[in-house]
Design an enzyme around this catalytic site. Structure first.
Site, PDB file in Angstrom:
ATOM      1  N   CYS A  59       0.849  -1.197   0.000  1.00  0.00           N
ATOM      2  CA  CYS A  59       0.000   0.000   0.000  1.00  0.00           C
ATOM      3  C   CYS A  59       0.887   1.251   0.000  1.00  0.00           C
ATOM      4  O   CYS A  59       1.866   1.315   0.731  1.00  0.00           O
ATOM      5  CB  CYS A  59      -0.902  -0.014   1.228  1.00  0.00           C
ATOM      6  SG  CYS A  59      -2.032   1.397   1.279  1.00  0.00           S
ATOM      7  N   CYS A  63       0.623   4.569   6.996  1.00  0.00           N
ATOM      8  CA  CYS A  63       0.002   4.376   8.325  1.00  0.00           C
ATOM      9  C   CYS A  63       0.959   3.547   9.206  1.00  0.00           C
ATOM     10  O   CYS A  63       1.258   2.386   8.882  1.00  0.00           O
ATOM     11  CB  CYS A  63      -1.336   3.663   8.176  1.00  0.00           C
ATOM     12  SG  CYS A  63      -2.370   4.389   6.873  1.00  0.00           S
ATOM     13  N   CYS A  66       0.374  -0.165  10.265  1.00  0.00           N
ATOM     14  CA  CYS A  66      -0.190  -1.144   9.317  1.00  0.00           C
ATOM     15  C   CYS A  66       0.834  -2.076   8.668  1.00  0.00           C
ATOM     16  O   CYS A  66       1.791  -1.626   8.027  1.00  0.00           O
ATOM     17  CB  CYS A  66      -0.964  -0.411   8.225  1.00  0.00           C
ATOM     18  SG  CYS A  66      -1.835  -1.576   7.147  1.00  0.00           S
ATOM     19  N   CYS A 103     -16.985  -8.360   5.051  1.00  0.00           N
ATOM     20  CA  CYS A 103     -16.248  -7.105   4.860  1.00  0.00           C
ATOM     21  C   CYS A 103     -15.008  -7.350   4.026  1.00  0.00           C
ATOM     22  O   CYS A 103     -14.159  -8.157   4.403  1.00  0.00           O
ATOM     23  CB  CYS A 103     -15.802  -6.531   6.202  1.00  0.00           C
ATOM     24  SG  CYS A 103     -17.129  -6.350   7.377  1.00  0.00           S
ATOM     25  N   CYS A 134     -19.835  -5.135   3.106  1.00  0.00           N
ATOM     26  CA  CYS A 134     -19.054  -4.004   3.595  1.00  0.00           C
ATOM     27  C   CYS A 134     -17.746  -3.990   2.818  1.00  0.00           C
ATOM     28  O   CYS A 134     -17.203  -5.052   2.521  1.00  0.00           O
ATOM     29  CB  CYS A 134     -18.787  -4.170   5.091  1.00  0.00           C
ATOM     30  SG  CYS A 134     -17.715  -2.880   5.756  1.00  0.00           S
ATOM     31  N   CYS A 194     -19.235   2.761   8.562  1.00  0.00           N
ATOM     32  CA  CYS A 194     -18.503   2.043   9.599  1.00  0.00           C
ATOM     33  C   CYS A 194     -17.219   2.833   9.802  1.00  0.00           C
ATOM     34  O   CYS A 194     -16.393   2.910   8.891  1.00  0.00           O
ATOM     35  CB  CYS A 194     -18.217   0.621   9.115  1.00  0.00           C
ATOM     36  SG  CYS A 194     -17.130  -0.300  10.221  1.00  0.00           S
ATOM     37  N   ARG A 266     -17.977  -2.140  17.686  1.00  0.00           N
ATOM     38  CA  ARG A 266     -17.321  -3.426  17.422  1.00  0.00           C
ATOM     39  C   ARG A 266     -16.021  -3.583  18.209  1.00  0.00           C
ATOM     40  O   ARG A 266     -15.139  -2.736  18.141  1.00  0.00           O
ATOM     41  CB  ARG A 266     -17.034  -3.605  15.929  1.00  0.00           C
ATOM     42  CG  ARG A 266     -16.403  -4.975  15.634  1.00  0.00           C
ATOM     43  CD  ARG A 266     -16.234  -5.272  14.162  1.00  0.00           C
ATOM     44  NE  ARG A 266     -17.493  -5.165  13.470  1.00  0.00           N
ATOM     45  CZ  ARG A 266     -17.687  -4.391  12.403  1.00  0.00           C
ATOM     46  NH1 ARG A 266     -16.711  -3.685  11.909  1.00  0.00           N
ATOM     47  NH2 ARG A 266     -18.874  -4.344  11.818  1.00  0.00           N
TER      48      ARG A 266
HETATM   49  N1  SAM Z   1      -6.592   0.698   2.980  1.00  0.00           N
HETATM   50  C1  SAM Z   1      -7.864   1.050   3.447  1.00  0.00           C
HETATM   51  C2  SAM Z   1      -7.842   2.204   4.416  1.00  0.00           C
HETATM   52  O1  SAM Z   1      -6.946   2.279   5.221  1.00  0.00           O
HETATM   53  O2  SAM Z   1      -8.759   3.008   4.360  1.00  0.00           O
HETATM   54  C3  SAM Z   1      -8.636  -0.114   4.044  1.00  0.00           C
HETATM   55  C4  SAM Z   1      -7.915  -1.187   4.835  1.00  0.00           C
HETATM   56  S1  SAM Z   1      -7.145  -0.678   6.351  1.00  0.00           S
HETATM   57  C5  SAM Z   1      -6.202  -2.093   6.762  1.00  0.00           C
HETATM   58  C6  SAM Z   1      -8.503  -0.637   7.506  1.00  0.00           C
HETATM   59  C7  SAM Z   1      -8.237  -0.307   8.940  1.00  0.00           C
HETATM   60  O3  SAM Z   1      -7.599  -1.378   9.598  1.00  0.00           O
HETATM   61  C8  SAM Z   1      -7.348   0.871   9.277  1.00  0.00           C
HETATM   62  O4  SAM Z   1      -7.995   2.088   9.131  1.00  0.00           O
HETATM   63  C9  SAM Z   1      -6.993   0.608  10.719  1.00  0.00           C
HETATM   64  O5  SAM Z   1      -7.904   1.240  11.577  1.00  0.00           O
HETATM   65  C10 SAM Z   1      -7.096  -0.911  10.827  1.00  0.00           C
HETATM   66  N2  SAM Z   1      -5.778  -1.517  11.082  1.00  0.00           N
HETATM   67  C11 SAM Z   1      -4.783  -1.703  10.195  1.00  0.00           C
HETATM   68  N3  SAM Z   1      -3.704  -2.250  10.774  1.00  0.00           N
HETATM   69  C12 SAM Z   1      -4.009  -2.431  12.076  1.00  0.00           C
HETATM   70  C13 SAM Z   1      -3.295  -2.945  13.190  1.00  0.00           C
HETATM   71  N4  SAM Z   1      -2.046  -3.360  13.087  1.00  0.00           N
HETATM   72  N5  SAM Z   1      -3.929  -2.997  14.375  1.00  0.00           N
HETATM   73  C14 SAM Z   1      -5.205  -2.556  14.494  1.00  0.00           C
HETATM   74  N6  SAM Z   1      -5.927  -2.052  13.469  1.00  0.00           N
HETATM   75  C15 SAM Z   1      -5.336  -1.980  12.282  1.00  0.00           C
HETATM   76 FE1  SF4 Z   2      -2.816   1.196   3.398  1.00  0.00          FE
HETATM   77 FE2  SF4 Z   2      -2.818  -0.022   5.718  1.00  0.00          FE
HETATM   78 FE3  SF4 Z   2      -3.060   2.603   5.636  1.00  0.00          FE
HETATM   79 FE4  SF4 Z   2      -5.095   1.039   4.752  1.00  0.00          FE
HETATM   80  S1  SF4 Z   2      -4.316   1.198   6.828  1.00  0.00           S
HETATM   81  S2  SF4 Z   2      -4.260   2.870   3.766  1.00  0.00           S
HETATM   82  S3  SF4 Z   2      -3.923  -0.685   3.923  1.00  0.00           S
HETATM   83  S4  SF4 Z   2      -1.286   1.419   4.963  1.00  0.00           S
END
Ligand code: SAM
Ligand code: SF4
Ligand code: DTB
Length: 351
Positions: A59, A63, A66, A103, A134, A194, A266
């Site tokens: 990606c 973040c 992530c 989802c 979702c 959500c 949730r």
């Molecule tokens: N890429 C898209 C986005 O970020 O909008 C969708 C997928 S992203 C993985 C969805 C959510 O997963 C993130 O906004 C975050 O809140 C959650 N998430 C990702 N990594 C995580 C982690 N290591 N622990 C807890 N929540 C996590």
């Molecule tokens: Fe990409 Fe992870 Fe951020 Fe979603 S949460 S935008 S998958 S880096």
């Protein structure tokens, strides 16, 4: 507590008011949350959603929490967008074990024009199986939002993740206001929202309060509010983040329940690191939805059978959905119980 504490849908929360909710004695907070919960929901029902990563890794966003960000080396094998039929097969499996919502998540900044037709087919196909749909695909423009709504998408997941103040320490490639804009497109297109966040990233109590204020002070509350506990993944900048006090996590669920009385709150990522007692307390605090199935997007989640067994011991039933008979849930519970029958003696509150 006045009657208005339980029934008013408020959109004008101040930081002082939310701090006061958080800092009251734990038992007072839980009593208030459980009372609000019972005014709006059956306290012994929990909604179950299953997650699938339809496009994994690489990606472009940064973040810090992530495992799928291309900015960090987490050893995750990246995958292209899944084939539509493979997604539908997974959805059918999720339905068979008792999930009512499916989802689908993609590690994108936003969906591309070339991917949209496949994503729309996935929505249509999953819906045709009788599941709620979702998706979480990143930022959307108005035309994409309208197309997803037309395809029958029920919910769009887009988390605010944390307070506006703390956000820039976690993500620099997408702004908070872009996130709010996507949520507003989703609402305008008539889909359910959500949106929630993550705890355990080093945020302060005020950051937690300000995240909930952002969500509750939207013109309409998100129908679903996922509260994730950080899953610490090696290779991400947060791999050594300090553990959050479990009681503070429960407080977050309770305050979310009080501020958004009609939303499903949730208990999301992080359950692998929670014992059963903590999860039971989370349900008492007003959490009434979980991710169900052995995997979240890329990390582990408790085994489905283990969850059904916990539900059974607590007298909790999965929330039914109009297209989804209670018998499916009952079959999943019985399957879980059969596995345990000969090995253990336990109190089964559901039978
Ligand atoms: N890429 C898209 C986005 O970020 O909008 C969708 C997928 S992203 C993985 C969805 C959510 O997963 C993130 O906004 C975050 O809140 C959650 N998430 C990702 N990594 C995580 C982690 N290591 N622990 C807890 N929540 C996590
Ligand atoms: Fe990409 Fe992870 Fe951020 Fe979603 S949460 S935008 S998958 S880096
Ligand atoms: C949400 O709030 N949590 C889910 C879902 N929405 C998409 C994702 C959790 C991801 C946990 C880390 C992983 O498995 O990759």
């Amino acid at each position: 507590m006045s009657a208005s504490t339980f029934n008013t849908m408020r959109h004008d929360w101040s930081l002082a008011q939310v701090r006061a909710l958080f800092t009251q004695p734990f038992n007072d907070l839980l009593f208030q949350a459980q009372t609000v919960h019972r005014a709006h929901f059956n306290a012994n029902r929990v909604q179950v959603s299953t997650l699938l990563s339809i496009k994994t890794g690489a990606c472009p966003e940064d973040c810090k929490y992530c495992p799928q960000s291309g900015h960090y080396n987490t050893g995750l094998a990246k995958e292209k967008l899944m084939q539509v039929q493979a997604v539908l097969d997974e959805a059918a499996r999720a339905k068979a074990i008792g999930a009512t919502r499916f989802c689908m998540g993609a590690a994108w900044k936003h969906p591309s024009a070339k991917d949209m037709p496949y994503v729309l087919k996935m929505v249509e196909g999953v819906k045709a199986l009788g599941l709620e749909t979702c998706m979480t695909l990143g930022k959307l423009d108005q035309a994409q939002t309208a197309a997803l709504a037309d395809a029958g998408l029920d919910y769009y997941n887009h988390n605010l993740d944390t307070s506006p103040e703390f956000y820039t320490s976690i993500i620099t490639t997408r702004t908070y206001s872009e996130r709010l804009q996507t949520l507003s497109y989703v609402r305008d297109a008539g889909m359910k929202i959500c949106s929630g966040g993550i705890l355990g990233m080093g945020e302060s109590l005020d950051d937690r309060a300000n995240l909930l204020i952002q969500l509750a002070n939207l013109p309409e509350h998100p129908e679903s509010v996922p509260i994730n506990m950080l899953v610490k993944v090696a290779g991400t900048p947060m791999e050594n983040a300090e553990d959050i006090d479990p009681f503070d996590f429960i407080r977050m669920l309770a305050v979310a329940r009080i501020m958004m009385p009609q939303s499903h709150v949730r208990l999301s990522a992080g359950r692998e690191a929670m014992n059963e007692q903590m999860q039971a307390l989370a349900f008492f605090a007003g959490a009434n939805s979980i991710f169900y199935g052995d995997k979240l997007l890329t990390t582990a989640n408790p085994q489905a059978d283990k969850d059904m067994l916990l539900f059974s011991r607590l007298g909790i039933l999965p929330e039914a959905h109009e297209d989804h008979a209670d018998e499916v849930h009952q079959a999943a519970i019985e399957h879980a119980l059969m596995d345990q029958k000969s090995s253990e003696q336990f109190y089964n509150a559901a039978v």
